[in-house]
Write an enzyme that holds these catalytic residues in place. Structure first.
Site, short mmCIF file in Angstrom:
data_model
loop_
_atom_site.label_atom_id
_atom_site.label_comp_id
_atom_site.label_asym_id
_atom_site.label_seq_id
_atom_site.Cartn_x
_atom_site.Cartn_y
_atom_site.Cartn_z
N ARG A 1 -6.47 -2.76 8.50
CA ARG A 1 -7.13 -4.07 8.38
C ARG A 1 -6.82 -4.94 9.58
NH1 ARG A 1 -5.91 -6.21 2.78
NH2 ARG A 1 -7.31 -4.58 2.09
N ASP B 1 -0.28 2.50 8.34
CA ASP B 1 -0.81 1.76 9.49
C ASP B 1 0.05 1.83 10.76
OD1 ASP B 1 -2.92 0.96 7.96
OD2 ASP B 1 -2.18 -1.05 7.56
N THR C 1 4.21 2.83 5.51
CA THR C 1 2.81 2.38 5.60
C THR C 1 2.05 3.32 6.52
OG1 THR C 1 1.32 0.71 6.48
CG2 THR C 1 3.55 0.63 7.30
N GLY D 1 0.84 -1.21 0.00
CA GLY D 1 0.00 0.00 0.00
C GLY D 1 0.86 1.25 0.00
N ARG E 1 1.15 -4.99 -5.42
CA ARG E 1 1.30 -6.23 -4.66
C ARG E 1 1.59 -7.28 -5.71
NH1 ARG E 1 -3.05 -3.71 -1.48
NH2 ARG E 1 -2.05 -2.95 0.41
N ASP F 1 5.69 -4.81 6.19
CA ASP F 1 6.23 -6.11 6.58
C ASP F 1 6.36 -7.10 5.43
OD1 ASP F 1 6.74 -5.83 9.21
OD2 ASP F 1 4.79 -6.55 9.90
N ASP G 1 2.27 -0.18 11.69
CA ASP G 1 2.20 -1.51 12.30
C ASP G 1 3.49 -2.31 12.11
OD1 ASP G 1 1.96 -1.86 9.59
OD2 ASP G 1 0.36 -3.34 9.70
#
Ligand code: ADP
Ligand code: F6P
Length: 320
Positions: free
Chosen positions: A171, A127, A125, A11, A72, A103, A129
């Site tokens: 997500r 996120d 990212t 992303g 992707r 990741d 994360d």
């Protein structure tokens, strides 16, 4: 190292362009040829790369998205796909690659490093994360976008004495939801990492604040939980507060990067090339306690990151 590649994968995130710019400029001023690889690992497998110069990265520091495009690439995960990418690196003389992504992209970078193409991962990212990093490129811009969008929803929600149930991205991670929820003063925040009960954590909280005179409500829900339409219906039927659901969607991933994202991306891009210049590969550049450091990718992928319970408690205690 005389020739390197740079790619963006997974992303996209605001600030990726600032990172690309830093990689290209740092390489150029150190006499290293640098190639932009298009559409993530697809470009590496298909030989879709182009030499970049100091001027190729002019006027991109303020742009969202990624000038190298992102993708992707399931094929890259296969032995055949990986071998094609390695063959392209060998035939084009690419000796190292900077991979900007999350990741998943780092797993690809680790596999390439294992097969003799040293890679450096940069955390990109929205996120936030990535376990080894306090901070990822794009997070700050995304948080500010969410805040601005929710502030707008709040205007109309307040005018109509409504409740707005708002889904934000993430997500499988709730960092965006938790921290944007704090920033907008959400009555409730639902994230995948923390167990919740709709009756206790949403309906009861709304009732309690109603008793103190509150008439409009913002509920933030992480994408990983979903179901905002159903939740809105349940809230309306149980509290009699007119309720609307809003899914913010991909608007959250675009836009001009904030100062923080531009600065961190520039620092990280610079560090990545410096590592490759030392002949070091299989590393992730990370930010920890406001310092730019680096980790072995194997170690980085073993780490786990947990939500700060104190942040959750703060959100809970002060949104009353
Ligand atoms: P992100 O990097 O944002 O986590 P993805 O998980 O979609 O995004 O990963 C991006 C790309 O990285 C994938 O499309 C694939 O090409 C590559 N990748 C992901 N997981 C692996 C893996 N286990 N081994 C090799 N490559 C991987
Ligand atoms: O980049 C991370 C992320 O934005 C997640 O928060 C989200 O779940 C996912 O990507 C959506 O990706 P896409 O719609 O591009 O498949």
């Amino acid at each position: 190292m005389k020739k390197i590649g740079v790619l963006t994968s997974g992303g996209d995130a605001p600030g990726m362009n600032a990172a690309i710019r830093a990689v290209v400029r740092t390489a150029c001023v150190n006499g290293i040829e640098v190639y932009g690889v298009k559409r993530g690992y697809n470009g590496l497998m298909n030989g879709d790369l182009e030499q970049m110069t100091l001027r190729s990265v002019s006027d991109i520091i303020h742009r969202g998205g990624t000038m190298l495009y992102s993708a992707r690439s399931p094929e890259f995960k296969t032995e055949e796909g990986m071998q094609r990418a390695i063959d392209v690196c060998h035939s084009r003389g690419i000796e190292g690659v900077v991979v900007i992504g999350g990741d998943g992209s780092f797993r690809g970078a680790r596999d390439l490093s294992l097969r003799g193409i040293p890679c450096i991962g940069l955390p990109g990212t929205i996120d936030n994360d990535i376990a080894c990093c306090d901070y990822t490129i794009g997070y700050d811009t995304c948080m500010n976008t969410i805040m601005q969008m929710v502030d707008r929803v709040r205007d109309t929600s307040e005018s109509h004495d409504r409740c707005s149930v708002i889904e934000v991205m993430g997500r499988s991670a709730g960092y965006l939801a938790l921290n944007s929820g704090i920033a907008v003063g959400a009555t409730s925040i639902l994230i995948p990492e923390i167990e919740y009960d709709i009756e206790r954590d949403v309906i009861e909280r709304m009732r309690r604040t109603q008793k103190t005179g509150k008439r409009h409500f913002i509920i933030i829900v992480a994408e990983g939980i979903g179901g905002v339409e159903e939740l809105a219906k349940r809230i309306e039927s149980e509290t009699s507060v007119e309720t609307r659901a809003v899914v913010l969607g991909h608007v959250q991933r675009g836009g001009s990067p904030t100062a923080r994202d531009r600065v961190v991306a520039s620092q990280m891009g610079y560090s990545a090339v410096k590592l490759l210049m030392q002949g070091v590969g299989n590393r992730v550049v990370a930010m920890q306690n406001d310092q730019i450091i680096d980790y072995d990718i194997f170690d980085a992928l073993q780490m786990s990151k947990t939500i700060n319970n104190e942040h959750y408690k703060i959100a809970y205690d002060i949104s009353i």
